[in-house]
Design a protein around this motif. Structure first.
Motif, mmCIF file in Angstrom:
data_model
loop_
_atom_site.group_PDB
_atom_site.id
_atom_site.type_symbol
_atom_site.label_atom_id
_atom_site.label_comp_id
_atom_site.label_asym_id
_atom_site.label_seq_id
_atom_site.Cartn_x
_atom_site.Cartn_y
_atom_site.Cartn_z
ATOM 1 N N GLN A 104 0.841 -1.197 0.000
ATOM 2 C CA GLN A 104 0.000 0.000 0.000
ATOM 3 C C GLN A 104 0.877 1.247 0.000
ATOM 4 O O GLN A 104 1.602 1.499 0.970
ATOM 5 N N LEU A 105 0.825 2.007 -1.065
ATOM 6 C CA LEU A 105 1.548 3.278 -1.157
ATOM 7 C C LEU A 105 0.754 4.324 -0.395
ATOM 8 O O LEU A 105 -0.355 4.673 -0.792
ATOM 9 N N ASP A 106 1.318 4.818 0.717
ATOM 10 C CA ASP A 106 0.621 5.853 1.489
ATOM 11 C C ASP A 106 1.328 7.187 1.305
ATOM 12 O O ASP A 106 2.348 7.296 0.618
ATOM 13 N N GLY A 107 0.780 8.216 1.939
ATOM 14 C CA GLY A 107 1.320 9.557 1.775
ATOM 15 C C GLY A 107 2.746 9.704 2.262
ATOM 16 O O GLY A 107 3.542 10.431 1.666
ATOM 17 N N ALA A 108 3.098 9.022 3.349
ATOM 18 C CA ALA A 108 4.441 9.163 3.912
ATOM 19 C C ALA A 108 5.505 8.593 2.977
ATOM 20 O O ALA A 108 6.552 9.216 2.747
ATOM 21 N N ALA A 109 5.257 7.414 2.411
ATOM 22 C CA ALA A 109 6.207 6.830 1.455
ATOM 23 C C ALA A 109 6.238 7.652 0.168
ATOM 24 O O ALA A 109 7.300 7.897 -0.417
ATOM 25 N N ALA A 145 0.394 2.699 -7.028
ATOM 26 C CA ALA A 145 -0.051 4.077 -7.223
ATOM 27 C C ALA A 145 -1.537 4.109 -7.597
ATOM 28 O O ALA A 145 -2.295 4.972 -7.128
ATOM 29 N N THR A 146 -1.963 3.168 -8.408
ATOM 30 C CA THR A 146 -3.376 3.101 -8.806
ATOM 31 C C THR A 146 -4.259 2.822 -7.602
ATOM 32 O O THR A 146 -5.308 3.452 -7.429
ATOM 33 N N ARG A 147 -3.839 1.890 -6.726
ATOM 34 C CA ARG A 147 -4.610 1.606 -5.505
ATOM 35 C C ARG A 147 -4.687 2.830 -4.598
ATOM 36 O O ARG A 147 -5.646 2.998 -3.857
ATOM 37 N N ALA A 148 -3.680 3.701 -4.667
ATOM 38 C CA ALA A 148 -3.659 4.914 -3.841
ATOM 39 C C ALA A 148 -4.465 6.047 -4.467
ATOM 40 O O ALA A 148 -4.500 7.157 -3.936
ATOM 41 N N GLY A 149 -5.121 5.776 -5.596
ATOM 42 C CA GLY A 149 -5.930 6.805 -6.255
ATOM 43 C C GLY A 149 -5.136 7.676 -7.209
ATOM 44 O O GLY A 149 -5.576 8.766 -7.572
#
Length: 197
Positions: A104-109, A145-149
């Motif tokens: 899961q690519l989150d904002g912090a990464a 990136a797609t999963r993160a919107g």
């Protein structure tokens, strides 16, 4: 007033797992000896980014030092550390860098990735450099990136992911948060002429 996303870089304090953002780009991680220690390193495309990246790494509790590679490029690297072994186990298969399955690519990464290897494309979009030495990471990073919107386009020269379109760039700005201390404002994601604030 916009609502803070639970995946935004500002949703929680910095932690070691945020350094995965460096591995999305040209960062490398290697285990040492019996595998009970690991070192993270990254050759920066722009040496001027070193102080801001070093500050962001230190905020996670992992200090880095500046070194010159054999080719003369500027790199940042950690010491061999026990607390990087989890990251190394997740991001390595044998001796090759890989993206953990379903990561899961989150904002912090994403913030760390943009800080080390991101730049505007000059057309309202934003580029996130990929690791040319690890092409097998490219498709999994597109999926993350797609999963993160942030469904991106991949550009071959570079290589890099391109985030474009008003909604996607606005989502990127929301996720990465404000310009980090010491970072160049002109290099940070923005939309409609505004930077994240």
């Amino acid at each position: 007033m916009s609502q803070l996303s639970m995946f935004s870089a500002e949703a929680r304090p910095p932690q070691v797992s945020d350094l995965a953002g460096l591995l999305c780009g040209p960062g490398q991680i290697a285990r040492f000896g019996a595998g009970d220690q690991a070192r993270l390193s990254i050759v920066l495309p722009d040496p001027a980014r070193a102080p801001a990246v070093a500050t962001a790494c230190a905020a996670t509790g992992i200090p880095v030092t500046t070194v010159r590679t054999e080719s003369g490029a500027l790199a940042l690297r950690t010491a061999f550390r026990c607390d990087l072994v989890g990251l190394a186990k997740a991001w390595m298969r044998d001796s090759a860098k890989c993206v953990p399955e379903g990561w899961q690519l989150d904002g912090a990464a994403l913030r760390m990735w943009a800080l080390a290897a991101g730049r505007p494309d000059g057309r309202g979009g934003y580029l996130l450099d990929l690791d040319p030495q690890a092409p097998e990471t490219h498709l999994p990073l597109i999926a993350a990136a797609t999963r993160a919107g942030l469904p991106p386009a991949r550009i071959g020269s570079g290589p890099a992911l391109r985030i474009s379109g008003t909604r996607r760039v606005a989502r990127l700005v929301e996720l990465v948060g404000p310009v980090p201390p010491g970072a160049a404002t002109a290099e940070w994601p923005r939309y409609w002429g505004r930077t994240a604030s």
